[in-house]
Scaffold this active site. Sequence first.
Site, PDB file in Angstrom:
ATOM      1  N   HIS A 266       0.778  -1.144   0.084  1.00 10.23           N
ATOM      2  CA  HIS A 266       0.055  -0.253   0.012  1.00 10.23           C
ATOM      3  C   HIS A 266       0.860   1.343   0.025  1.00 10.23           C
ATOM      4  O   HIS A 266       0.185   2.467  -0.203  1.00 10.23           O
ATOM      5  CB  HIS A 266      -1.121   0.120   1.222  1.00 10.23           C
ATOM      6  CG  HIS A 266      -0.406   0.326   2.423  1.00 10.23           C
ATOM      7  ND1 HIS A 266      -1.268   0.556   3.727  1.00 10.23           N
ATOM      8  CD2 HIS A 266       0.802   0.086   3.009  1.00 10.23           C
ATOM      9  CE1 HIS A 266      -0.558   0.853   4.612  1.00 10.23           C
ATOM     10  NE2 HIS A 266       0.781   0.588   4.403  1.00 10.23           N
ATOM     11  N   GLN A 317       0.960  10.406   2.921  1.00 17.48           N
ATOM     12  CA  GLN A 317       2.310   9.977   3.482  1.00 17.48           C
ATOM     13  C   GLN A 317       3.193   9.381   2.614  1.00 17.48           C
ATOM     14  O   GLN A 317       4.352   9.145   2.698  1.00 17.48           O
ATOM     15  CB  GLN A 317       1.736   9.021   4.625  1.00 17.48           C
ATOM     16  CG  GLN A 317       1.726   9.892   5.944  1.00 17.48           C
ATOM     17  CD  GLN A 317       2.173   9.145   7.013  1.00 17.48           C
ATOM     18  OE1 GLN A 317       1.090   7.981   7.670  1.00 17.48           O
ATOM     19  NE2 GLN A 317       2.883   9.324   7.814  1.00 17.48           N
TER      20      GLN A 317
END
Length: 358
Positions: A266, A317
């Site tokens: 991910h 992020q």
Amino acid sequence: MAGRLEMGSTEGTPAADTYPRKILEYMEGFLISKTVFTSCELGVFDVLLSAGRPLSAEEICQAIGASLDGTERLLAACTGLQLLNTHQDNGISFYSNTEQASVYLTRSSPVSLYHSIQYSSRTIYLCWHHLTDAVREGRNQYEKAFGVSSKDLFQALYRSDEEMVKFMQLMNSIWNICGRDVVTAFDLSPFKLICDLGGCSGALAKQCTSAYPECTVMIFDLPKVVRTSREHFVTEADQRISFNEGDFFKDPLPEADLYILARILHDWTDDRCVELLSRAYKACKPGGAVLLVEALLHEDGSGPLTVQLYSLNMLVQTEGRERTAAQYSALLAAAGFTDIQHRHTGKIYDAVLGRKET
């Protein structure tokens, strides 16, 4: 004027009894998060646990080094959030932890979320200040949040030894709660030699050796992560856990029966995922497999809400995103894996298994 407003409100506007409760809850959701973050940071739950008895606001404020007025307001909010119990004695309120607070919000608990909460407060929350920019630009916001380049993702994530330890403690918190479920979603007992790619603190490796007494686990991670894991997380008592230093995109991967990639894909684009999975496929023994541990979106993308929000967090992020089981299956198939299956655990993280033919 009041009368004119009332008359006008009947045309093309909601009924008088309509109240935007859910929208208001969403608007103020960050207040709840910061209340929990602050209570943990100040050590409210730790103080109450160590006291072994209910304490007054005055006793708590002295123990945490805070103002009485601020402490009283914080304790009231924690009581409203059902994190603290309260009772009156001679007109004075006394506070104690709820069971959930004692188990998950105190530092000494073996399944504590304290470090996860600290990482959310001091790292993720700061990145989310720049969510609007992330959506506009389609990229992570480390440079704006922390003044560091995100050209090398893990140089940004591990921008200091302190930040790296915080991230590893976050991983520990997660796998202490969810780890056993994901490593037992499939029967992994046939795989004796397991390689945990990006195994970080070794928390998931420990779950594997606990669930499968005949297996050994090799953690493959960056040299500084391996060094920190040896110093702080994996002890000599963990005899069936070993380490191999390297960059899984650049260095040769050790041969294994099973590769675990937990919360790894991910972080990356589809192309980078296929690149990494292809490297694992090449190193994997015939008849071996790869286990992906990720939070799975519904196939139509309609939920779960937690995973949809996680995908936004990946935008803020990292270079990656959360995906559906079918999307992970396609990545595995592109790398050569077959007989691909997925299992939901009922918790945050799920499991996807792909096999290499004999």
